[in-house]
Design a protein around this motif. Structure first.
Motif, PDB file in Angstrom:
ATOM      1  N   PRO A 133       0.830  -1.210   0.000  1.00  0.00           N
ATOM      2  CA  PRO A 133       0.000   0.000   0.000  1.00  0.00           C
ATOM      3  C   PRO A 133       0.863   1.258   0.000  1.00  0.00           C
ATOM      4  O   PRO A 133       2.026   1.226   0.411  1.00  0.00           O
ATOM      5  CB  PRO A 133      -0.795  -0.124   1.307  1.00  0.00           C
ATOM      6  CG  PRO A 133       0.042  -0.988   2.182  1.00  0.00           C
ATOM      7  CD  PRO A 133       0.747  -1.946   1.262  1.00  0.00           C
ATOM      8  N   SER A 134       0.278   2.354  -0.427  1.00  0.00           N
ATOM      9  CA  SER A 134       1.029   3.611  -0.539  1.00  0.00           C
ATOM     10  C   SER A 134       1.507   4.124   0.814  1.00  0.00           C
ATOM     11  O   SER A 134       2.486   4.855   0.879  1.00  0.00           O
ATOM     12  CB  SER A 134       0.170   4.671  -1.230  1.00  0.00           C
ATOM     13  OG  SER A 134      -1.009   4.900  -0.475  1.00  0.00           O
TER      14      SER A 134
ATOM     15  N   ALA B 169      -4.615   0.626   9.533  1.00  0.00           N
ATOM     16  CA  ALA B 169      -4.566   0.787   8.070  1.00  0.00           C
ATOM     17  C   ALA B 169      -4.080  -0.500   7.401  1.00  0.00           C
ATOM     18  O   ALA B 169      -4.618  -0.918   6.369  1.00  0.00           O
ATOM     19  CB  ALA B 169      -3.652   1.951   7.697  1.00  0.00           C
ATOM     20  N   ALA B 170      -3.091  -1.145   7.996  1.00  0.00           N
ATOM     21  CA  ALA B 170      -2.580  -2.405   7.446  1.00  0.00           C
ATOM     22  C   ALA B 170      -3.656  -3.483   7.494  1.00  0.00           C
ATOM     23  O   ALA B 170      -3.805  -4.281   6.564  1.00  0.00           O
ATOM     24  CB  ALA B 170      -1.341  -2.860   8.217  1.00  0.00           C
ATOM     25  N   GLN B 171      -4.427  -3.507   8.572  1.00  0.00           N
ATOM     26  CA  GLN B 171      -5.497  -4.487   8.697  1.00  0.00           C
ATOM     27  C   GLN B 171      -6.565  -4.278   7.627  1.00  0.00           C
ATOM     28  O   GLN B 171      -6.984  -5.232   6.966  1.00  0.00           O
ATOM     29  CB  GLN B 171      -6.125  -4.383  10.088  1.00  0.00           C
ATOM     30  CG  GLN B 171      -7.220  -5.384  10.341  1.00  0.00           C
ATOM     31  CD  GLN B 171      -7.793  -5.278  11.756  1.00  0.00           C
ATOM     32  OE1 GLN B 171      -7.306  -4.522  12.587  1.00  0.00           O
ATOM     33  NE2 GLN B 171      -8.828  -6.046  12.019  1.00  0.00           N
ATOM     34  N   ALA B 172      -7.008  -3.054   7.432  1.00  0.00           N
ATOM     35  CA  ALA B 172      -8.020  -2.763   6.408  1.00  0.00           C
ATOM     36  C   ALA B 172      -7.496  -3.109   5.020  1.00  0.00           C
ATOM     37  O   ALA B 172      -8.207  -3.722   4.203  1.00  0.00           O
ATOM     38  CB  ALA B 172      -8.430  -1.294   6.489  1.00  0.00           C
ATOM     39  N   TRP B 173      -6.255  -2.735   4.739  1.00  0.00           N
ATOM     40  CA  TRP B 173      -5.658  -3.046   3.430  1.00  0.00           C
ATOM     41  C   TRP B 173      -5.547  -4.548   3.226  1.00  0.00           C
ATOM     42  O   TRP B 173      -5.892  -5.072   2.172  1.00  0.00           O
ATOM     43  CB  TRP B 173      -4.286  -2.382   3.321  1.00  0.00           C
ATOM     44  CG  TRP B 173      -3.532  -2.828   2.119  1.00  0.00           C
ATOM     45  CD1 TRP B 173      -3.688  -2.365   0.837  1.00  0.00           C
ATOM     46  CD2 TRP B 173      -2.526  -3.841   2.068  1.00  0.00           C
ATOM     47  NE1 TRP B 173      -2.822  -3.040  -0.002  1.00  0.00           N
ATOM     48  CE2 TRP B 173      -2.109  -3.942   0.726  1.00  0.00           C
ATOM     49  CE3 TRP B 173      -1.939  -4.668   3.024  1.00  0.00           C
ATOM     50  CZ2 TRP B 173      -1.130  -4.845   0.321  1.00  0.00           C
ATOM     51  CZ3 TRP B 173      -0.964  -5.555   2.622  1.00  0.00           C
ATOM     52  CH2 TRP B 173      -0.571  -5.644   1.284  1.00  0.00           C
ATOM     53  N   ALA B 174      -5.060  -5.267   4.243  1.00  0.00           N
ATOM     54  CA  ALA B 174      -4.851  -6.717   4.122  1.00  0.00           C
ATOM     55  C   ALA B 174      -6.150  -7.458   3.862  1.00  0.00           C
ATOM     56  O   ALA B 174      -6.192  -8.407   3.070  1.00  0.00           O
ATOM     57  CB  ALA B 174      -4.181  -7.252   5.391  1.00  0.00           C
TER      58      ALA B 174
ATOM     59  N   GLY C 162      -8.686  -6.464   2.255  1.00  0.00           N
ATOM     60  CA  GLY C 162      -9.074  -6.266   0.861  1.00  0.00           C
ATOM     61  C   GLY C 162      -8.128  -6.941  -0.119  1.00  0.00           C
ATOM     62  O   GLY C 162      -8.551  -7.486  -1.137  1.00  0.00           O
ATOM     63  N   TYR C 163      -6.857  -6.942   0.187  1.00  0.00           N
ATOM     64  CA  TYR C 163      -5.841  -7.470  -0.728  1.00  0.00           C
ATOM     65  C   TYR C 163      -5.750  -8.992  -0.664  1.00  0.00           C
ATOM     66  O   TYR C 163      -5.561  -9.650  -1.672  1.00  0.00           O
ATOM     67  CB  TYR C 163      -4.478  -6.841  -0.384  1.00  0.00           C
ATOM     68  CG  TYR C 163      -3.402  -7.122  -1.397  1.00  0.00           C
ATOM     69  CD1 TYR C 163      -3.273  -6.326  -2.539  1.00  0.00           C
ATOM     70  CD2 TYR C 163      -2.507  -8.173  -1.215  1.00  0.00           C
ATOM     71  CE1 TYR C 163      -2.278  -6.573  -3.469  1.00  0.00           C
ATOM     72  CE2 TYR C 163      -1.505  -8.426  -2.145  1.00  0.00           C
ATOM     73  CZ  TYR C 163      -1.397  -7.626  -3.267  1.00  0.00           C
ATOM     74  OH  TYR C 163      -0.405  -7.874  -4.190  1.00  0.00           O
TER      75      TYR C 163
END
Length: 143
Positions: free
Chosen positions: A42-43, A71-76, A78-79
């Motif tokens: 992520p950015s 933020a890492a949890q939300a990104w993970a 989804g990814y």
């Protein structure tokens, strides 16, 4: 001619055996370097480090970056949709790291997680950890 061919095979083997990279883009943004990273970080990720290993049918990928845990949890989620929900872990058993002993993977320090989240794992299934105290994300994929 045989010695030259043997030399070329040894060189190719050495190149394919271990590829270890450590990088971060401008101002800690991994966007410049994520083209060779096993995942698209992520950015907001900083201090991106990764390594990958392939030999015959063996394969392993390791990624670590710093990011706010939420933020890492939300990104993970989804990814990495295929790995299921994140589970709270108060003690994480350090994973067995399969690697060439000449390559330093001390930065993949999952064993330092005191309070974290974990999901996935298995042959060719991503496994991730998020360190809630140190705001560090970890990814591993192995065959």
């Amino acid at each position: 001619m045989i010695k030259r061919a043997e030399f070329l095979v040894e060189c190719l083997f050495a190149i394919c055996l271990v590829i270890s990279l450590s990088c971060s883009g401008k101002n800690g943004n991994p966007s410049k370097s994520s083209a060779t990273c096993p995942i698209v970080a992520p950015s907001f990720a900083t201090n991106l480090r990764f390594a990958s290993y392939s030999q015959d049918v063996a394969h392993a990928e390791y990624v670590r970056f710093d990011a706010p845990a939420s933020a890492a949890q939300a990104w993970a989620m989804g990814y990495f949709k295929q790995i299921g929900p994140l589970t709270r872990m108060d003690h994480i058993e350090p994973p067995v790291v399969h690697w060439d002993r000449k390559t330093d993977l001390s930065w993949f320090d999952v064993n330092n997680i005191k309070h974290g989240l974990s999901a996935g794992g298995g042959s060719w299934l991503p496994q991730i950890w998020i360190d809630l105290d140190r705001n560090v994300f970890y990814y591993r994929l192995e065959d």
